[in-house]
Design an enzyme around this catalytic site. Structure first.
Site, short mmCIF file in Angstrom:
data_model
loop_
_atom_site.label_atom_id
_atom_site.label_comp_id
_atom_site.label_asym_id
_atom_site.label_seq_id
_atom_site.Cartn_x
_atom_site.Cartn_y
_atom_site.Cartn_z
N PRO A 17 119.40 87.21 3.96
CA PRO A 17 120.61 87.56 4.71
C PRO A 17 121.74 86.59 4.36
O PRO A 17 121.52 85.37 4.33
CB PRO A 17 120.18 87.38 6.17
N GLN A 71 119.15 91.30 11.57
CA GLN A 71 119.02 89.91 12.00
C GLN A 71 119.94 89.64 13.18
O GLN A 71 121.15 89.84 13.10
CB GLN A 71 119.35 88.92 10.87
N CYS A 103 120.42 79.05 11.47
CA CYS A 103 121.82 78.93 11.06
C CYS A 103 122.38 77.55 11.46
O CYS A 103 122.28 77.14 12.61
CB CYS A 103 122.65 80.04 11.71
N GLY A 204 115.36 79.42 -0.74
CA GLY A 204 116.04 78.24 -1.24
C GLY A 204 115.95 78.16 -2.75
O GLY A 204 114.85 78.13 -3.32
C1 LIG Z 1 127.26 82.41 2.33
C2 LIG Z 1 125.91 82.37 2.94
C3 LIG Z 1 125.67 83.08 4.10
C4 LIG Z 1 124.40 83.03 4.71
N1 LIG Z 1 124.19 83.76 5.84
C5 LIG Z 1 122.94 83.77 6.40
C6 LIG Z 1 122.66 84.59 7.52
O1 LIG Z 1 123.51 85.34 8.01
N2 LIG Z 1 121.40 84.52 8.04
C7 LIG Z 1 120.42 83.72 7.50
O2 LIG Z 1 119.30 83.70 8.02
N3 LIG Z 1 120.65 82.97 6.42
C8 LIG Z 1 121.88 82.97 5.86
N4 LIG Z 1 122.10 82.23 4.73
C9 LIG Z 1 120.99 81.48 4.12
C10 LIG Z 1 120.36 82.28 2.98
O3 LIG Z 1 119.76 83.49 3.45
C11 LIG Z 1 119.28 81.46 2.24
O4 LIG Z 1 118.20 81.20 3.11
C12 LIG Z 1 119.84 80.13 1.76
O5 LIG Z 1 121.12 80.27 1.18
C13 LIG Z 1 118.90 79.45 0.75
O6 LIG Z 1 118.95 80.02 -0.50
P1 LIG Z 1 119.81 79.36 -1.73
O7 LIG Z 1 119.30 77.97 -1.95
O8 LIG Z 1 119.49 80.29 -2.87
O9 LIG Z 1 121.25 79.40 -1.32
C14 LIG Z 1 123.37 82.25 4.14
C15 LIG Z 1 123.62 81.55 2.95
C16 LIG Z 1 124.87 81.59 2.37
C17 LIG Z 1 125.10 80.81 1.10
#
Ligand SMILES: Cc1cc2nc3c(=O)[nH]c(=O)nc-3n(C[C@H](O)[C@H](O)[C@H](O)COP(=O)(O)O)c2cc1C
Length: 213
Positions: A17, A71, A103, A204
């Site tokens: 998400p 979510q 979050c 991640g």
């Molecule tokens: C711009 C942005 C918005 C996000 N929004 C949500 C969200 O609404 N809900 C959530 O559970 N995680 C959210 N995340 C976290 C991501 O789902 C993910 O767990 C996190 O970015 C780790 O992955 P990465 O290392 O590839 O960025 C968000 C991440 C980013 C970068």
């Protein structure tokens, strides 16, 4: 094949998400790239309850395509369960509810939602129990490692939510303080899936299908 509650899932990649990005059209667009399940961006429980028309058209309403969870974020069991039961009536295409317990955004934390919930793992369990009771649908959670490296407590959150009936648990392998930067601490999750009775999703720095599987 694995399952989210009673929903059969083919494939191992879940579209994470992302607030401001994972709209229905983006989720549909990503499906052919190997995505098996998607989750909406975080949606305010208070918004669903008090402004369901606006929140409904922006977040809750989506068509059938592939298993998609709504979510929700909120501060407590009653609020989130009420939002889930309203959303369920608004959109029969919701496959499951995912509760945001990770979050790190200050505005969300100030309302006692998102990763603020991790301070009280028992409350995290109560939320899962309440949403399951109100909807009868599968419930998943997404959390982080802990507030900081000095206060890692994801295991307590997982234990409480799994005992309360969470069908799947997801861990973003960073702390709240780390927000979205730096190397995820996958070492802390090593062997965890074997200890859990439900599927574990990790998040991640996953940049390719190969990373994911
Ligand atoms: C711009 C942005 C918005 C996000 N929004 C949500 C969200 O609404 N809900 C959530 O559970 N995680 C959210 N995340 C976290 C991501 O789902 C993910 O767990 C996190 O970015 C780790 O992955 P990465 O290392 O590839 O960025 C968000 C991440 C980013 C970068």
């Amino acid at each position: 094949m694995w399952k989210i509650g009673d929903i059969p899932v083919e494939g191992k990649v879940i579209l994470g998400p992302m607030s401001g990005f994972t709209f229905a059209s983006y989720r549909d667009f990503m499906k052919p790239f190997g995505v098996a399940v998607s989750v909406t961006e975080l949606t305010s429980s208070a918004g669903v309850i008090h402004d369901s028309e606006r929140t409904g058209s922006m977040y809750v309403g989506f068509g059938p395509n592939y298993p998609t969870g709504l979510q929700l974020f909120g501060s407590g069991p009653e609020e989130i369960a009420e939002a889930a039961s309203i959303a369920m009536r608004m959109n029969p295409n919701i496959s499951f509810f995912d509760i945001n317990m990770g979050c790190p955004v200050p505005k969300v934390l100030r309302s006692g939602s998102g990763s603020a919930l991790m301070a009280d793992p028992g409350r995290c369990g109560e939320i899962v129990r309440a949403v399951r009771k109100a909807t009868g649908m599968p419930v998943t959670i997404k959390t982080r490692l802990g507030k900081s490296m000095e206060s890692i407590n994801f295991r307590e959150v997982l234990d409480e939510t799994v005992s309360a009936g969470a069908d799947v648990v997801a861990v973003h392998a960073r702390t709240v303080r780390e927000r979205y930067a730096g190397r995820p601490h996958y070492d802390l999750l090593e062997g965890l899936q074997k200890e859990l009775p439900v599927p574990l999703i990790v998040s991640g720095n996953i940049y390719s299908l190969e990373d994911a599987i």
